[in-house]
Write a protein that holds these residues in place. Sequence first.
Motif, PDB file in Angstrom:
ATOM      1  N   GLN A  31     114.328 109.163 -64.301  1.00 53.58           N
ATOM      2  CA  GLN A  31     113.167 109.952 -63.884  1.00 53.58           C
ATOM      3  C   GLN A  31     112.915 111.107 -64.842  1.00 53.58           C
ATOM      4  OE1 GLN A  31     114.204 110.796 -59.800  1.00 53.58           O
ATOM      5  NE2 GLN A  31     112.969 109.104 -59.043  1.00 53.58           N
ATOM      6  N   VAL A  32     113.965 111.746 -65.299  1.00 54.72           N
ATOM      7  CA  VAL A  32     113.790 112.842 -66.263  1.00 54.72           C
ATOM      8  C   VAL A  32     113.298 112.291 -67.596  1.00 54.72           C
ATOM      9  CG1 VAL A  32     114.966 114.671 -67.542  1.00 54.72           C
ATOM     10  CG2 VAL A  32     115.444 114.363 -65.106  1.00 54.72           C
ATOM     11  N   LEU A  33     113.879 111.203 -68.053  1.00 52.68           N
ATOM     12  CA  LEU A  33     113.422 110.598 -69.310  1.00 52.68           C
ATOM     13  C   LEU A  33     111.964 110.167 -69.242  1.00 52.68           C
ATOM     14  CD1 LEU A  33     116.353 108.344 -70.543  1.00 52.68           C
ATOM     15  CD2 LEU A  33     115.484 110.438 -71.586  1.00 52.68           C
ATOM     16  N   ALA A  34     111.539 109.730 -68.080  1.00 49.46           N
ATOM     17  CA  ALA A  34     110.153 109.275 -67.913  1.00 49.46           C
ATOM     18  C   ALA A  34     109.160 110.365 -68.277  1.00 49.46           C
ATOM     19  CB  ALA A  34     109.919 108.806 -66.481  1.00 49.46           C
ATOM     20  N   LEU A  37     109.319 110.765 -72.557  1.00 56.47           N
ATOM     21  CA  LEU A  37     108.987 109.737 -73.541  1.00 56.47           C
ATOM     22  C   LEU A  37     107.480 109.523 -73.681  1.00 56.47           C
ATOM     23  CD1 LEU A  37     111.654 107.055 -72.574  1.00 56.47           C
ATOM     24  CD2 LEU A  37     111.790 108.766 -74.391  1.00 56.47           C
ATOM     25  N   CYS A  38     107.072 109.206 -74.902  1.00 53.78           N
ATOM     26  CA  CYS A  38     105.669 108.857 -75.140  1.00 53.78           C
ATOM     27  C   CYS A  38     105.384 107.532 -74.429  1.00 53.78           C
ATOM     28  CB  CYS A  38     105.390 108.755 -76.631  1.00 53.78           C
ATOM     29  SG  CYS A  38     106.204 107.355 -77.435  1.00 53.78           S
ATOM     30  N   PRO A  39     104.119 107.248 -74.136  1.00 54.27           N
ATOM     31  CA  PRO A  39     103.789 106.035 -73.378  1.00 54.27           C
ATOM     32  C   PRO A  39     104.325 104.731 -73.992  1.00 54.27           C
ATOM     33  CG  PRO A  39     101.893 107.476 -73.474  1.00 54.27           C
ATOM     34  CD  PRO A  39     102.934 108.083 -74.376  1.00 54.27           C
ATOM     35  N   GLU A  40     104.265 104.609 -75.304  1.00 57.17           N
ATOM     36  CA  GLU A  40     104.723 103.375 -75.944  1.00 57.17           C
ATOM     37  C   GLU A  40     106.224 103.178 -75.770  1.00 57.17           C
ATOM     38  OE1 GLU A  40     103.013 105.802 -77.681  1.00 57.17           O
ATOM     39  OE2 GLU A  40     101.053 104.860 -77.462  1.00 57.17           O
ATOM     40  N   LEU A  41     106.997 104.232 -75.993  1.00 59.52           N
ATOM     41  CA  LEU A  41     108.444 104.159 -75.846  1.00 59.52           C
ATOM     42  C   LEU A  41     108.831 103.971 -74.379  1.00 59.52           C
ATOM     43  CD1 LEU A  41     111.007 104.194 -77.479  1.00 59.52           C
ATOM     44  CD2 LEU A  41     111.035 106.674 -77.321  1.00 59.52           C
ATOM     45  N   ALA A  42     108.112 104.635 -73.503  1.00 55.96           N
ATOM     46  CA  ALA A  42     108.367 104.486 -72.071  1.00 55.96           C
ATOM     47  C   ALA A  42     108.139 103.039 -71.638  1.00 55.96           C
ATOM     48  CB  ALA A  42     107.474 105.437 -71.279  1.00 55.96           C
ATOM     49  N   GLN A  43     107.102 102.407 -72.141  1.00 50.77           N
ATOM     50  CA  GLN A  43     106.819 101.017 -71.787  1.00 50.77           C
ATOM     51  C   GLN A  43     107.908 100.094 -72.324  1.00 50.77           C
ATOM     52  OE1 GLN A  43     104.278  99.917 -69.685  1.00 50.77           O
ATOM     53  NE2 GLN A  43     105.690  98.200 -69.723  1.00 50.77           N
ATOM     54  N   THR A  44     108.363 100.357 -73.539  1.00 55.71           N
ATOM     55  CA  THR A  44     109.443  99.556 -74.120  1.00 55.71           C
ATOM     56  C   THR A  44     110.695  99.641 -73.252  1.00 55.71           C
ATOM     57  OG1 THR A  44     108.582  99.856 -76.353  1.00 55.71           O
ATOM     58  CG2 THR A  44     110.893  99.247 -76.165  1.00 55.71           C
ATOM     59  N   LEU A  45     111.034 100.850 -72.808  1.00 55.30           N
ATOM     60  CA  LEU A  45     112.202 101.020 -71.945  1.00 55.30           C
ATOM     61  C   LEU A  45     111.976 100.347 -70.595  1.00 55.30           C
ATOM     62  CD1 LEU A  45     114.970 102.124 -71.249  1.00 55.30           C
ATOM     63  CD2 LEU A  45     113.900 104.326 -70.744  1.00 55.30           C
ATOM     64  N   ASP A  59     107.108 105.199 -61.725  1.00 57.15           N
ATOM     65  CA  ASP A  59     106.619 106.136 -60.709  1.00 57.15           C
ATOM     66  C   ASP A  59     106.792 107.584 -61.156  1.00 57.15           C
ATOM     67  OD1 ASP A  59     105.856 104.098 -59.060  1.00 57.15           O
ATOM     68  OD2 ASP A  59     107.550 104.292 -57.679  1.00 57.15           O
ATOM     69  N   ALA A  60     107.813 107.840 -61.974  1.00 56.43           N
ATOM     70  CA  ALA A  60     108.094 109.207 -62.427  1.00 56.43           C
ATOM     71  C   ALA A  60     107.222 109.623 -63.613  1.00 56.43           C
ATOM     72  CB  ALA A  60     109.571 109.345 -62.795  1.00 56.43           C
ATOM     73  N   ARG A  61     106.588 108.659 -64.282  1.00 55.83           N
ATOM     74  CA  ARG A  61     105.732 108.980 -65.435  1.00 55.83           C
ATOM     75  C   ARG A  61     104.420 109.575 -64.966  1.00 55.83           C
ATOM     76  NH1 ARG A  61     105.989 109.221 -70.064  1.00 55.83           N
ATOM     77  NH2 ARG A  61     103.941 108.566 -70.601  1.00 55.83           N
ATOM     78  N   ARG A  62     104.107 110.736 -65.513  1.00 55.24           N
ATOM     79  CA  ARG A  62     102.832 111.384 -65.169  1.00 55.24           C
ATOM     80  C   ARG A  62     102.283 112.062 -66.416  1.00 55.24           C
ATOM     81  NH1 ARG A  62     106.185 112.980 -60.862  1.00 55.24           N
ATOM     82  NH2 ARG A  62     105.706 111.781 -59.001  1.00 55.24           N
ATOM     83  N   GLY A  63     101.105 111.692 -66.784  1.00 55.65           N
ATOM     84  CA  GLY A  63     100.422 112.378 -67.872  1.00 55.65           C
ATOM     85  C   GLY A  63     101.121 112.259 -69.210  1.00 55.65           C
ATOM     86  N   GLU A  64     100.898 113.266 -70.010  1.00 53.92           N
ATOM     87  CA  GLU A  64     101.439 113.309 -71.369  1.00 53.92           C
ATOM     88  C   GLU A  64     102.942 113.546 -71.356  1.00 53.92           C
ATOM     89  OE1 GLU A  64      99.639 112.842 -74.285  1.00 53.92           O
ATOM     90  OE2 GLU A  64      98.093 112.238 -72.858  1.00 53.92           O
TER      91      GLU A  64
END
Length: 100
Positions: A31-34, A37-45, A59-64
Amino acid sequence: MSYDELLALVCDRGGYAAPEQAEQAVIAVLQVLASRLCPELAQTLADELPVFLAAEFEDARRGEAETFGTAELFRRVAERMGTQTTTARWDAGAVLSSFA
């Protein structure tokens, strides 16, 4: 890696007595990493995570992506887990090394 395999590995590396403790650490760290990370790296993970964890992560990813260092990462993990920063450093190490 399956969810159960991941929890077993985190349990072993973190020295947790029960899989529930490992699960709490995994979710807190992801959740903290979410938020970091930038959107591309977050999607890869997210694509590499077991389905349940991918949902928690997304669910933890919000905005930039936010910019913060390891001290803040440990502080946020500690806050989510209700522990001290030193303990959160251990928890994060157990989780992140399990993904390496």
